[in-house]
Motif scaffolding. Structure first.
Motif, PDB file in Angstrom:
ATOM      1  N   VAL A 136     -51.236 -25.211   4.896  1.00 42.90           N
ATOM      2  CA  VAL A 136     -50.884 -25.316   6.316  1.00 42.90           C
ATOM      3  C   VAL A 136     -49.461 -25.871   6.458  1.00 42.90           C
ATOM      4  CG1 VAL A 136     -51.760 -27.684   6.583  1.00 42.90           C
ATOM      5  CG2 VAL A 136     -51.847 -26.105   8.524  1.00 42.90           C
ATOM      6  N   ASN A 137     -48.821 -25.621   7.595  1.00 45.84           N
ATOM      7  CA  ASN A 137     -47.488 -26.208   7.809  1.00 45.84           C
ATOM      8  C   ASN A 137     -47.605 -27.685   8.236  1.00 45.84           C
ATOM      9  OD1 ASN A 137     -48.189 -26.207  10.502  1.00 45.84           O
ATOM     10  ND2 ASN A 137     -46.812 -24.544  11.100  1.00 45.84           N
ATOM     11  N   ASP A 138     -46.471 -28.365   8.356  1.00 50.49           N
ATOM     12  CA  ASP A 138     -46.501 -29.804   8.625  1.00 50.49           C
ATOM     13  C   ASP A 138     -47.132 -30.154   9.975  1.00 50.49           C
ATOM     14  OD1 ASP A 138     -45.356 -30.257   6.230  1.00 50.49           O
ATOM     15  OD2 ASP A 138     -43.302 -30.469   7.001  1.00 50.49           O
ATOM     16  N   THR A 139     -47.000 -29.264  10.943  1.00 54.01           N
ATOM     17  CA  THR A 139     -47.543 -29.571  12.276  1.00 54.01           C
ATOM     18  C   THR A 139     -48.983 -29.074  12.442  1.00 54.01           C
ATOM     19  OG1 THR A 139     -46.456 -27.544  13.024  1.00 54.01           O
ATOM     20  CG2 THR A 139     -45.301 -29.608  13.460  1.00 54.01           C
ATOM     21  N   GLN A 140     -49.541 -28.506  11.381  1.00 54.47           N
ATOM     22  CA  GLN A 140     -50.928 -28.004  11.388  1.00 54.47           C
ATOM     23  C   GLN A 140     -51.168 -26.959  12.475  1.00 54.47           C
ATOM     24  OE1 GLN A 140     -53.912 -31.032  10.929  1.00 54.47           O
ATOM     25  NE2 GLN A 140     -53.042 -31.579   8.973  1.00 54.47           N
ATOM     26  N   THR A 141     -50.140 -26.152  12.728  1.00 51.85           N
ATOM     27  CA  THR A 141     -50.251 -25.133  13.772  1.00 51.85           C
ATOM     28  C   THR A 141     -50.295 -23.719  13.191  1.00 51.85           C
ATOM     29  OG1 THR A 141     -47.849 -25.204  13.923  1.00 51.85           O
ATOM     30  CG2 THR A 141     -49.078 -26.451  15.581  1.00 51.85           C
ATOM     31  N   ASP A 142     -49.979 -23.572  11.909  1.00 53.09           N
ATOM     32  CA  ASP A 142     -49.964 -22.238  11.298  1.00 53.09           C
ATOM     33  C   ASP A 142     -49.923 -22.409   9.774  1.00 53.09           C
ATOM     34  OD1 ASP A 142     -49.853 -19.522  10.995  1.00 53.09           O
ATOM     35  OD2 ASP A 142     -48.029 -19.234  12.176  1.00 53.09           O
ATOM     36  N   LEU A 143     -50.034 -21.291   9.054  1.00 49.20           N
ATOM     37  CA  LEU A 143     -49.898 -21.371   7.600  1.00 49.20           C
ATOM     38  C   LEU A 143     -48.425 -21.442   7.229  1.00 49.20           C
ATOM     39  CD1 LEU A 143     -52.463 -18.645   6.467  1.00 49.20           C
ATOM     40  CD2 LEU A 143     -52.817 -21.101   6.712  1.00 49.20           C
ATOM     41  N   ASP A 144     -48.157 -22.065   6.076  1.00 46.01           N
ATOM     42  CA  ASP A 144     -46.804 -22.080   5.529  1.00 46.01           C
ATOM     43  C   ASP A 144     -46.802 -21.108   4.346  1.00 46.01           C
ATOM     44  OD1 ASP A 144     -44.475 -22.479   4.216  1.00 46.01           O
ATOM     45  OD2 ASP A 144     -44.647 -24.668   4.067  1.00 46.01           O
ATOM     46  N   ARG A 145     -46.260 -19.924   4.568  1.00 48.73           N
ATOM     47  CA  ARG A 145     -46.373 -18.869   3.557  1.00 48.73           C
ATOM     48  C   ARG A 145     -45.479 -19.087   2.336  1.00 48.73           C
ATOM     49  NH1 ARG A 145     -49.859 -15.056   5.390  1.00 48.73           N
ATOM     50  NH2 ARG A 145     -50.439 -15.595   7.505  1.00 48.73           N
ATOM     51  N   ARG A 146     -44.728 -20.175   2.345  1.00 48.54           N
ATOM     52  CA  ARG A 146     -43.963 -20.508   1.137  1.00 48.54           C
ATOM     53  C   ARG A 146     -44.850 -21.222   0.110  1.00 48.54           C
ATOM     54  NH1 ARG A 146     -38.597 -21.268   0.920  1.00 48.54           N
ATOM     55  NH2 ARG A 146     -38.869 -23.402   0.209  1.00 48.54           N
ATOM     56  N   GLN A 147     -45.937 -21.822   0.608  1.00 44.32           N
ATOM     57  CA  GLN A 147     -46.812 -22.593  -0.284  1.00 44.32           C
ATOM     58  C   GLN A 147     -48.113 -21.854  -0.540  1.00 44.32           C
ATOM     59  OE1 GLN A 147     -47.225 -26.853   0.534  1.00 44.32           O
ATOM     60  NE2 GLN A 147     -46.016 -26.487   2.390  1.00 44.32           N
ATOM     61  N   ILE A 200     -69.055 -43.413  20.653  1.00 42.91           N
ATOM     62  CA  ILE A 200     -69.316 -42.182  19.886  1.00 42.91           C
ATOM     63  C   ILE A 200     -69.219 -40.990  20.833  1.00 42.91           C
ATOM     64  CG2 ILE A 200     -70.942 -40.993  18.358  1.00 42.91           C
ATOM     65  CD1 ILE A 200     -72.321 -43.674  17.894  1.00 42.91           C
ATOM     66  N   THR A 201     -68.435 -39.989  20.441  1.00 38.18           N
ATOM     67  CA  THR A 201     -68.339 -38.798  21.297  1.00 38.18           C
ATOM     68  C   THR A 201     -68.543 -37.544  20.453  1.00 38.18           C
ATOM     69  OG1 THR A 201     -65.954 -38.869  20.962  1.00 38.18           O
ATOM     70  CG2 THR A 201     -66.737 -39.595  23.096  1.00 38.18           C
ATOM     71  N   ASP A 202     -69.113 -36.515  21.083  1.00 37.14           N
ATOM     72  CA  ASP A 202     -69.256 -35.265  20.350  1.00 37.14           C
ATOM     73  C   ASP A 202     -68.129 -34.311  20.691  1.00 37.14           C
ATOM     74  OD1 ASP A 202     -70.008 -34.633  22.864  1.00 37.14           O
ATOM     75  OD2 ASP A 202     -72.011 -33.911  22.356  1.00 37.14           O
ATOM     76  N   ARG A 203     -67.227 -34.741  21.587  1.00 36.71           N
ATOM     77  CA  ARG A 203     -66.036 -33.924  21.841  1.00 36.71           C
ATOM     78  C   ARG A 203     -65.053 -34.175  20.712  1.00 36.71           C
ATOM     79  NH1 ARG A 203     -63.555 -36.658  25.556  1.00 36.71           N
ATOM     80  NH2 ARG A 203     -65.223 -38.152  25.679  1.00 36.71           N
ATOM     81  N   PRO A 204     -64.496 -33.128  20.124  1.00 30.58           N
ATOM     82  CA  PRO A 204     -63.428 -33.394  19.155  1.00 30.58           C
ATOM     83  C   PRO A 204     -62.285 -34.088  19.882  1.00 30.58           C
ATOM     84  CG  PRO A 204     -63.857 -31.022  19.376  1.00 30.58           C
ATOM     85  CD  PRO A 204     -64.722 -31.713  20.373  1.00 30.58           C
ATOM     86  N   GLY A 205     -61.568 -34.935  19.176  1.00 34.24           N
ATOM     87  CA  GLY A 205     -60.422 -35.609  19.806  1.00 34.24           C
ATOM     88  C   GLY A 205     -59.304 -34.605  19.974  1.00 34.24           C
ATOM     89  N   ASN A 206     -58.110 -35.077  19.766  1.00 32.02           N
ATOM     90  CA  ASN A 206     -56.946 -34.226  19.947  1.00 32.02           C
ATOM     91  C   ASN A 206     -56.702 -33.444  18.652  1.00 32.02           C
ATOM     92  OD1 ASN A 206     -54.990 -33.318  21.485  1.00 32.02           O
ATOM     93  ND2 ASN A 206     -53.631 -35.105  21.296  1.00 32.02           N
ATOM     94  N   GLU A 207     -57.662 -32.599  18.278  1.00 28.07           N
ATOM     95  CA  GLU A 207     -57.593 -32.000  16.937  1.00 28.07           C
ATOM     96  C   GLU A 207     -56.658 -30.794  16.896  1.00 28.07           C
ATOM     97  OE1 GLU A 207     -58.725 -33.690  14.752  1.00 28.07           O
ATOM     98  OE2 GLU A 207     -60.321 -34.883  15.639  1.00 28.07           O
ATOM     99  N   SER A 208     -56.164 -30.513  15.703  1.00 31.02           N
ATOM    100  CA  SER A 208     -55.189 -29.433  15.516  1.00 31.02           C
ATOM    101  C   SER A 208     -55.894 -28.081  15.317  1.00 31.02           C
ATOM    102  CB  SER A 208     -54.352 -29.734  14.279  1.00 31.02           C
ATOM    103  OG  SER A 208     -55.187 -29.688  13.138  1.00 31.02           O
ATOM    104  N   TRP A 209     -55.095 -27.035  15.361  1.00 35.96           N
ATOM    105  CA  TRP A 209     -55.583 -25.685  15.036  1.00 35.96           C
ATOM    106  C   TRP A 209     -56.240 -25.684  13.644  1.00 35.96           C
ATOM    107  CZ3 TRP A 209     -53.383 -22.775  10.933  1.00 35.96           C
ATOM    108  CH2 TRP A 209     -53.809 -21.446  10.844  1.00 35.96           C
ATOM    109  N   TRP A 210     -55.593 -26.347  12.695  1.00 31.66           N
ATOM    110  CA  TRP A 210     -56.090 -26.410  11.310  1.00 31.66           C
ATOM    111  C   TRP A 210     -57.480 -27.023  11.263  1.00 31.66           C
ATOM    112  CZ3 TRP A 210     -55.325 -23.857   7.189  1.00 31.66           C
ATOM    113  CH2 TRP A 210     -55.476 -24.375   5.908  1.00 31.66           C
ATOM    114  N   TRP A 211     -57.723 -28.060  12.088  1.00 31.20           N
ATOM    115  CA  TRP A 211     -59.040 -28.697  12.135  1.00 31.20           C
ATOM    116  C   TRP A 211     -60.064 -27.686  12.648  1.00 31.20           C
ATOM    117  CZ3 TRP A 211     -63.086 -29.726  15.360  1.00 31.20           C
ATOM    118  CH2 TRP A 211     -64.004 -30.684  14.933  1.00 31.20           C
TER     119      TRP A 211
END
Ligand SMILES: CC(C)(COP(=O)(O)OP(=O)(O)OC[C@H]1O[C@@H](n2cnc3c(N)ncnc32)[C@H](O)[C@@H]1OP(=O)(O)O)[C@@H](O)C(=O)NCCC(=O)NCCS
Length: 321
Positions: A70-81, A193-204
């Motif tokens: 994943v890229n550093d911002t967890q918003t997409d893949l990093d195709r270099r790695q 305790i919450t069952d809502r995900p927090g501010n999770e990223s696309w990667w999550w």
């Protein structure tokens, strides 16, 4: 021996191979082909060219699954790695060069896609496939006891990569440690305790979105300030293999200003207590072997080293470079 990339009719073959390849204690088994398809082939970034099978006539005898970190911002893949998310060869076909050939073909695919390096096994928080069915809480690397990984990857030109500890606690066997400051915390803090995900990223979402999860927060009673947070992920697909209900703890976080007060420990022990009340027997955490603070946190909470997940790295060079 013939090699080709994935066809839509392949999941039953791959599912069968998975169960025949003796992948070790950290691979789930006894699940349906639909589950395999969900966790191996249904991600939005699944690319049929990256999953390469080896055939002896009609019989599938091995496969490799190449992908990207994943890229550093967890918003997409990093195709270099590049990453090797999975690799297996049927036991009847080992030591015939099939694993080596699969790796070489995966590297060709990665190079063509723009990768400059490859990490076999993925690594902590980096493997976009098999979350939920390999590794336990997550596929942070290849299980050290399942194969001669070091010998195999050094024969393929790889050096050592990362090591992730699988730390486990059996909630029925061990008692909670008594720590004075934690008793004080209990009086001053509320567990939310919450069952809502927090501010999770696309990667999550692409990796954990299909699994049960809960978020835990410790907040001060008076001002409701957050002092620690974490999440748990259900590992129900491992029940047929391990015979017990298991849950993973991840992303334990304490804001900088609140560190060194034992809040993380209070949260981990509080989560364990709640899970025990829900008849969960095993709790697991994955921690980088060199992350001393996290290793200490879990060992103080009576977690023990249960296994190691390894990765191996190689630089990729274009033939024309
Ligand atoms: C690791 C694995 C893929 C190797 O496949 P393979 O087809 O047997 O490997 P190869 O024949 O290409 O081996 C290449 C070289 O690696 C080394 N090697 C491979 N297996 C080895 C072993 N068991 N002991 C020592 N060296 C080994 C050797 O140097 C070998 O070359 P050689 O046979 O000429 O001496 C296979 O053992 C396997 O599938 N293990 C389980 C996989 C698993 O757990 N996957 C996780 C799920 S994703």
């Amino acid at each position: 021996m013939q090699f080709r990339s994935f066809h839509n009719s392949d999941p039953p073959r791959l599912h069968q191979l998975w169960h025949a390849c003796q992948l070790g204690r950290n691979a789930a088994e006894g699940f349906s082909c639909d589950i395999f398809e969900l966790f191996a082939c249904s991600q939005p970034y699944f690319d049929r060219e990256g999953l390469i099978l080896a055939f002896d006539g009609e019989r599938a005898v091995g496969y490799v699954h190449a992908s990207f970190a994943v890229n550093d911002t967890q918003t997409d893949l990093d195709r270099r790695q590049g990453i090797l998310s999975a690799l297996m060869v049927h036991p009847d076909y080992r030591r015939r060069g099939i694993g080596r050939e699969l790796v070489a073909r995966a590297e060709q695919y990665l190079l063509k896609a723009g990768a400059v390096s490859v990490e076999a096994g993925g690594g902590l928080n980096r493997n976009g496939f098999y979350c939920g069915i390999y590794g336990g809480l997550e596929p942070s690397g290849f299980c050290s006891s399942a194969a001669a990984w070091k010998e195999f990857f050094s024969a393929c030109g790889y050096g050592p990569g990362s090591e992730t500890y699988i730390l486990r606690r059996d909630l029925l066997q061990s008692r909670d440690p008594v720590i004075a400051k934690l008793l004080r915390h209990r009086r001053n803090l509320n567990l939310v305790i919450t069952d809502r995900p927090g501010n999770e990223s696309w990667w999550w979402f692409v990796r954990y979105g299909q699994l049960d999860s809960l978020r835990f927060e410790l907040r001060t009673r008076e001002k409701e300030d957050l002092v620690a947070s974490g999440q748990i992920i259900g590992m129900d697909i491992f029940i047929p293999k391990w015979g017990v209900r298991s849950v993973g703890i991840r992303e334990i976080y304490v804001p900088e200003s609140q560190r060194r007060h034992g809040f993380a420990q209070a949260l981990v022990l509080e989560i364990c207590k709640r899970l025990r009340e829900e008849s969960v027997q095993l709790v697991e955490a994955h921690v980088a072997a060199d992350n001393k603070a996290a290793v200490d946190l879990f060992t103080t909470a009576r977690f023990e080293l249960h296994g190691r997940l390894l990765t191996f790295r190689k630089s990729l060079q274009r033939a024309d470079a």
